[in-house]
Design a protein around this motif. Structure first.
Motif, PDB file in Angstrom:
ATOM      1  N   ALA A   1       0.835  -1.203   0.000  1.00  0.00           N
ATOM      2  CA  ALA A   1       0.000   0.000   0.000  1.00  0.00           C
ATOM      3  C   ALA A   1       0.868   1.251   0.000  1.00  0.00           C
ATOM      4  CB  ALA A   1      -0.908   0.004   1.220  1.00  0.00           C
ATOM      5  N   LYS A   2       0.451   2.236  -0.784  1.00  0.00           N
ATOM      6  CA  LYS A   2       1.127   3.533  -0.810  1.00  0.00           C
ATOM      7  C   LYS A   2       0.150   4.567  -0.265  1.00  0.00           C
ATOM      8  CE  LYS A   2       3.983   2.297  -4.805  1.00  0.00           C
ATOM      9  NZ  LYS A   2       4.388   2.661  -6.193  1.00  0.00           N
ATOM     10  N   LEU A   3       0.406   5.001   0.962  1.00  0.00           N
ATOM     11  CA  LEU A   3      -0.547   5.832   1.689  1.00  0.00           C
ATOM     12  C   LEU A   3      -0.311   7.327   1.536  1.00  0.00           C
ATOM     13  CD1 LEU A   3      -0.641   3.794   5.035  1.00  0.00           C
ATOM     14  CD2 LEU A   3      -2.137   3.557   3.043  1.00  0.00           C
ATOM     15  N   GLY A   4       0.735   7.706   0.821  1.00  0.00           N
ATOM     16  CA  GLY A   4       1.058   9.126   0.757  1.00  0.00           C
ATOM     17  C   GLY A   4       1.789   9.538   2.021  1.00  0.00           C
ATOM     18  N   SER A   5       1.869  10.818   2.257  1.00  0.00           N
ATOM     19  CA  SER A   5       2.606  11.282   3.435  1.00  0.00           C
ATOM     20  C   SER A   5       1.712  11.276   4.670  1.00  0.00           C
ATOM     21  CB  SER A   5       3.185  12.675   3.178  1.00  0.00           C
ATOM     22  OG  SER A   5       2.158  13.574   2.841  1.00  0.00           O
ATOM     23  N   GLN A   6       2.148  11.935   5.695  1.00  0.00           N
ATOM     24  CA  GLN A   6       1.589  11.833   7.041  1.00  0.00           C
ATOM     25  C   GLN A   6       0.084  12.048   7.116  1.00  0.00           C
ATOM     26  OE1 GLN A   6       3.469  10.998   9.530  1.00  0.00           O
ATOM     27  NE2 GLN A   6       2.298  11.440  11.363  1.00  0.00           N
ATOM     28  N   SER A   7      -0.593  11.181   7.878  1.00  0.00           N
ATOM     29  CA  SER A   7      -1.994  11.371   8.244  1.00  0.00           C
ATOM     30  C   SER A   7      -2.020  12.000   9.630  1.00  0.00           C
ATOM     31  CB  SER A   7      -2.735  10.031   8.260  1.00  0.00           C
ATOM     32  OG  SER A   7      -4.074  10.197   8.665  1.00  0.00           O
ATOM     33  N   ILE A   8      -2.673  13.151   9.756  1.00  0.00           N
ATOM     34  CA  ILE A   8      -2.670  13.861  11.038  1.00  0.00           C
ATOM     35  C   ILE A   8      -3.478  13.114  12.088  1.00  0.00           C
ATOM     36  CG2 ILE A   8      -3.301  16.037  12.182  1.00  0.00           C
ATOM     37  CD1 ILE A   8      -2.743  17.447   9.540  1.00  0.00           C
ATOM     38  N   ASP A   9      -4.509  12.412  11.666  1.00  0.00           N
ATOM     39  CA  ASP A   9      -5.339  11.661  12.603  1.00  0.00           C
ATOM     40  C   ASP A   9      -5.586  10.275  12.035  1.00  0.00           C
ATOM     41  OD1 ASP A   9      -6.707  11.230  14.941  1.00  0.00           O
ATOM     42  OD2 ASP A   9      -8.304  12.673  14.560  1.00  0.00           O
ATOM     43  N   LEU A  10      -6.180   9.388  12.845  1.00  0.00           N
ATOM     44  CA  LEU A  10      -6.402   8.010  12.416  1.00  0.00           C
ATOM     45  C   LEU A  10      -7.702   7.495  13.042  1.00  0.00           C
ATOM     46  CD1 LEU A  10      -4.858   5.913  10.663  1.00  0.00           C
ATOM     47  CD2 LEU A  10      -3.935   4.982  12.790  1.00  0.00           C
ATOM     48  N   PRO A  11      -8.859   7.883  12.478  1.00  0.00           N
ATOM     49  CA  PRO A  11     -10.128   7.385  13.014  1.00  0.00           C
ATOM     50  C   PRO A  11     -10.212   5.861  12.919  1.00  0.00           C
ATOM     51  CG  PRO A  11     -10.485   9.217  11.491  1.00  0.00           C
ATOM     52  CD  PRO A  11      -9.050   8.822  11.360  1.00  0.00           C
ATOM     53  N   ILE A  12     -10.974   5.271  13.833  1.00  0.00           N
ATOM     54  CA  ILE A  12     -11.190   3.823  13.842  1.00  0.00           C
ATOM     55  C   ILE A  12     -12.664   3.562  14.106  1.00  0.00           C
ATOM     56  CG2 ILE A  12     -10.614   3.656  16.308  1.00  0.00           C
ATOM     57  CD1 ILE A  12      -9.390   0.886  15.703  1.00  0.00           C
ATOM     58  N   ASN A  13     -13.246   2.564  13.401  1.00  0.00           N
ATOM     59  CA  ASN A  13     -14.655   2.260  13.635  1.00  0.00           C
ATOM     60  C   ASN A  13     -14.804   1.038  14.533  1.00  0.00           C
ATOM     61  OD1 ASN A  13     -14.310  -0.009  12.012  1.00  0.00           O
ATOM     62  ND2 ASN A  13     -15.510   0.777  10.295  1.00  0.00           N
ATOM     63  N   ALA A  14     -16.059   0.651  14.798  1.00  0.00           N
ATOM     64  CA  ALA A  14     -16.322  -0.427  15.751  1.00  0.00           C
ATOM     65  C   ALA A  14     -15.784  -1.769  15.277  1.00  0.00           C
ATOM     66  CB  ALA A  14     -17.827  -0.527  16.006  1.00  0.00           C
ATOM     67  N   ALA A  15     -15.622  -1.929  13.963  1.00  0.00           N
ATOM     68  CA  ALA A  15     -15.106  -3.186  13.415  1.00  0.00           C
ATOM     69  C   ALA A  15     -13.582  -3.233  13.400  1.00  0.00           C
ATOM     70  CB  ALA A  15     -15.640  -3.390  12.000  1.00  0.00           C
ATOM     71  N   GLY A  16     -12.938  -2.152  13.836  1.00  0.00           N
ATOM     72  CA  GLY A  16     -11.483  -2.114  13.866  1.00  0.00           C
ATOM     73  C   GLY A  16     -10.842  -1.621  12.588  1.00  0.00           C
ATOM     74  N   ASN A  17     -11.649  -1.132  11.640  1.00  0.00           N
ATOM     75  CA  ASN A  17     -11.093  -0.549  10.421  1.00  0.00           C
ATOM     76  C   ASN A  17     -10.561   0.850  10.710  1.00  0.00           C
ATOM     77  OD1 ASN A  17     -11.881  -2.699   8.542  1.00  0.00           O
ATOM     78  ND2 ASN A  17     -13.974  -2.025   8.985  1.00  0.00           N
ATOM     79  N   LEU A  18      -9.384   1.147  10.182  1.00  0.00           N
ATOM     80  CA  LEU A  18      -8.753   2.451  10.348  1.00  0.00           C
ATOM     81  C   LEU A  18      -8.977   3.295   9.104  1.00  0.00           C
ATOM     82  CD1 LEU A  18      -5.391   1.031  11.697  1.00  0.00           C
ATOM     83  CD2 LEU A  18      -7.086   2.240  13.089  1.00  0.00           C
ATOM     84  N   TYR A  19      -8.938   4.621   9.276  1.00  0.00           N
ATOM     85  CA  TYR A  19      -9.117   5.536   8.147  1.00  0.00           C
ATOM     86  C   TYR A  19      -7.933   6.498   8.119  1.00  0.00           C
ATOM     87  CZ  TYR A  19     -13.624   3.384   7.856  1.00  0.00           C
ATOM     88  OH  TYR A  19     -14.616   2.432   7.732  1.00  0.00           O
ATOM     89  N   TYR A  20      -7.113   6.320   7.083  1.00  0.00           N
ATOM     90  CA  TYR A  20      -5.883   7.099   6.932  1.00  0.00           C
ATOM     91  C   TYR A  20      -6.205   8.320   6.082  1.00  0.00           C
ATOM     92  CZ  TYR A  20      -0.835   7.859   6.179  1.00  0.00           C
ATOM     93  OH  TYR A  20       0.442   8.374   6.147  1.00  0.00           O
ATOM     94  N   LEU A  21      -6.042   9.514   6.669  1.00  0.00           N
ATOM     95  CA  LEU A  21      -6.383  10.774   5.998  1.00  0.00           C
ATOM     96  C   LEU A  21      -5.150  11.264   5.253  1.00  0.00           C
ATOM     97  CD1 LEU A  21      -8.251  12.435   9.019  1.00  0.00           C
ATOM     98  CD2 LEU A  21      -9.064  10.661   7.443  1.00  0.00           C
ATOM     99  N   SER A  22      -4.971  10.778   4.054  1.00  0.00           N
ATOM    100  CA  SER A  22      -3.744  11.044   3.322  1.00  0.00           C
ATOM    101  C   SER A  22      -3.645  12.500   2.896  1.00  0.00           C
ATOM    102  CB  SER A  22      -3.667  10.149   2.083  1.00  0.00           C
ATOM    103  OG  SER A  22      -2.523  10.458   1.314  1.00  0.00           O
ATOM    104  N   SER A  23      -2.448  13.047   3.004  1.00  0.00           N
ATOM    105  CA  SER A  23      -2.223  14.406   2.518  1.00  0.00           C
ATOM    106  C   SER A  23      -2.309  14.469   0.997  1.00  0.00           C
ATOM    107  CB  SER A  23      -0.853  14.910   2.984  1.00  0.00           C
ATOM    108  OG  SER A  23       0.167  14.056   2.508  1.00  0.00           O
ATOM    109  N   GLY A  24      -2.408  13.302   0.359  1.00  0.00           N
ATOM    110  CA  GLY A  24      -2.625  13.265  -1.082  1.00  0.00           C
ATOM    111  C   GLY A  24      -4.052  13.552  -1.483  1.00  0.00           C
ATOM    112  N   GLY A  25      -4.919  13.882  -0.509  1.00  0.00           N
ATOM    113  CA  GLY A  25      -6.285  14.284  -0.824  1.00  0.00           C
ATOM    114  C   GLY A  25      -7.272  13.143  -0.893  1.00  0.00           C
ATOM    115  N   CYS A  26      -6.928  11.983  -0.326  1.00  0.00           N
ATOM    116  CA  CYS A  26      -7.855  10.857  -0.339  1.00  0.00           C
ATOM    117  C   CYS A  26      -7.887  10.198   1.036  1.00  0.00           C
ATOM    118  CB  CYS A  26      -7.471   9.838  -1.411  1.00  0.00           C
ATOM    119  SG  CYS A  26      -5.868   9.058  -1.132  1.00  0.00           S
TER     120      CYS A  26
END
Length: 424
Positions: free
Chosen positions: A223-248
């Motif tokens: 996986a290529k996630l781009g540069s730093q994600s300022i935060d890392l939300p997580i849902n009840a199923a344990g999935n993480l959400y990477y807020l890429s500085s690449g705009g996705c």
């Protein structure tokens, strides 16, 4: 062949036509009848049925006076602000000092009361712990009830009477946002990767690579996630959400499989609501997930809070592009600089908001009806005030977190304390 009509028939047609025109003319010119002041007023319903002070309540009924000044609404005897009124609907704000009780209306000189009472949710803020010289930014609870806090270099386990270093970052990339799951694992976004810290403090890379460039779906280091994600939300199923500085936004499963669920795949940025790759984001700072799997993200470039459904549909839930601290309905409300987002067990979104230059601080809530209300305010350079909501104050609020019993914790960084808000 020409048709001929008797003179009498023609005369009758003229009379009928003229009468019809007169009727049509009268029906168009007659004004709507005014509200009859002799009819009784009634309150037939109101929504929501419960809420915190400053919640916006819609009252439905009959024969209301349509001028705001001619109506008085009270919640258990405390006068409320009326925001709008029609003959059948009044929108009012629950007063800061209201208590649970019936809604009463004085309109057209007549009184009406709700059949049931509005339940006012109350709360009080107290000290939880002093942080001393530690500059904690964000806080999280894991599934075992432990509280953790990050200061950019370290993750601390935070207890009521002490803070202990739990993990130290050896990368040159600092972090403040992180996640904690039900099993006690921590997840830290550092330099294009997501690190996993187990309860035994073993550190591994869940997804991404510090040496990769670009954006790409994949498992683990692919996986290529781009540069730093300022935060890392997580849902009840344990999935993480990477807020890429690449705009996705990447969804990363507990197994480390990363997939772009919203935003462009080639670094496009902007402000566009839409589904999946059609959506565009500016700089994304903070985020959270609600119990049903929706993800909420601060789009700091555009002074908005955006929502991503599990299907990847992106919409704007707060903000209109202008910065401010104005409460209201959804996109009529304004944000200034949210520092943290967190969902409660019912799906209400709480966020700390701050205008640091002018020392204006807020703890605010987006409820499930789409209303933004302020729970706690602050406008001082030193100190906080504990006490009931409406009188308590906050100072440079940063991280927010809920424990398993529904208590809210606030990092009041201006006084190096974590405060606890208990609701009832």
């Amino acid at each position: 062949m020409r048709n001929f009509y008797p003179v009498k028939a023609i005369s009758n047609l003229v009379v009928i036509s003229a009468f019809s025109i007169l009727l049509i003319s009268c029906s168009k010119s007659q004004p709507k009848p005014p509200i009859n002041p002799e009819l009784p007023i009634t309150i037939t319903a109101f929504a929501p049925a419960k809420g915190l002070p400053n919640t916006v309540v819609t009252i439905t009924g009959t024969n209301f006076n349509t001028t705001i000044a001619n109506n008085t609404v009270t919640f258990n005897g405390v006068t409320a602000k009326i925001n709008s009124v029609t003959a059948t609907q009044i929108v009012a704000t629950v007063p800061a000092t209201a208590a649970t009780g019936k809604i009463e209306l004085l309109s057209n000189g007549k009184k009406a009361a709700s059949a049931t009472g509005f339940t006012v949710t109350t709360g009080a803020m107290t000290d939880f712990t002093s942080l001393g010289a530690i500059n904690i930014d964000q806080i999280k609870f894991d599934g075992t009830g432990r509280m953790f806090g990050a200061d950019g270099t370290n993750v601390y386990e935070i207890k009521p009477d002490a803070q202990e270093v739990y993990y130290t970052n050896t990368s040159v990339s600092n972090f403040t946002g992180f996640a904690a799951d039900e099993q006690g694992n921590l997840y830290i976004p550092v330099a294009g990767t997501i690190l996993k810290v187990s309860p035994g403090k073993n550190v591994s890379v869940l997804a991404g690579s510090a040496t990769s460039t670009g954006l790409a779906d994949g498992a683990g280091a692919v996986a290529k996630l781009g540069s730093q994600s300022i935060d890392l939300p997580i849902n009840a199923a344990g999935n993480l959400y990477y807020l890429s500085s690449g705009g996705c936004v990447f969804k990363v499963t507990p197994a480390g499989v990363a997939t772009i669920i919203a935003g462009g795949k080639t670094g496009e940025q902007g402000y566009v609501d839409g589904k999946g790759s059609a959506a565009r984001f500016g700089v994304m700072t903070r985020g959270t997930a609600d119990p049903t799997g929706n993800v909420y993200i601060v789009d700091a470039d555009h002074f908005r809070i955006r929502k991503i459904t599990p299907e990847g549909e992106v919409s704007t839930v707060i903000g209109n592009g202008a910065f401010g601290l104005t409460d209201g309905e959804g996109t009529n409300a304004q944000i200034f600089g949210p520092q943290s987002l967190v969902s409660d067990a019912e799906g209400n979104i709480f966020f700390s908001d701050a205008d640091f230059e002018n020392h204006l601080y807020r703890i605010r809530m987006l409820n499930k009806l789409g209303q933004v209300i302020t729970l706690i305010s602050g406008n001082t350079t030193n100190g906080i005030v504990n006490g009931a909501l409406g009188t308590a104050t906050t100072n440079r609020p940063l991280g927010l977190a809920f424990d398993s019993t529904g208590n809210l914790y606030i990092v009041n960084s201006g006084v190096h304390k974590i405060s606890k808000v208990t609701f009832n």
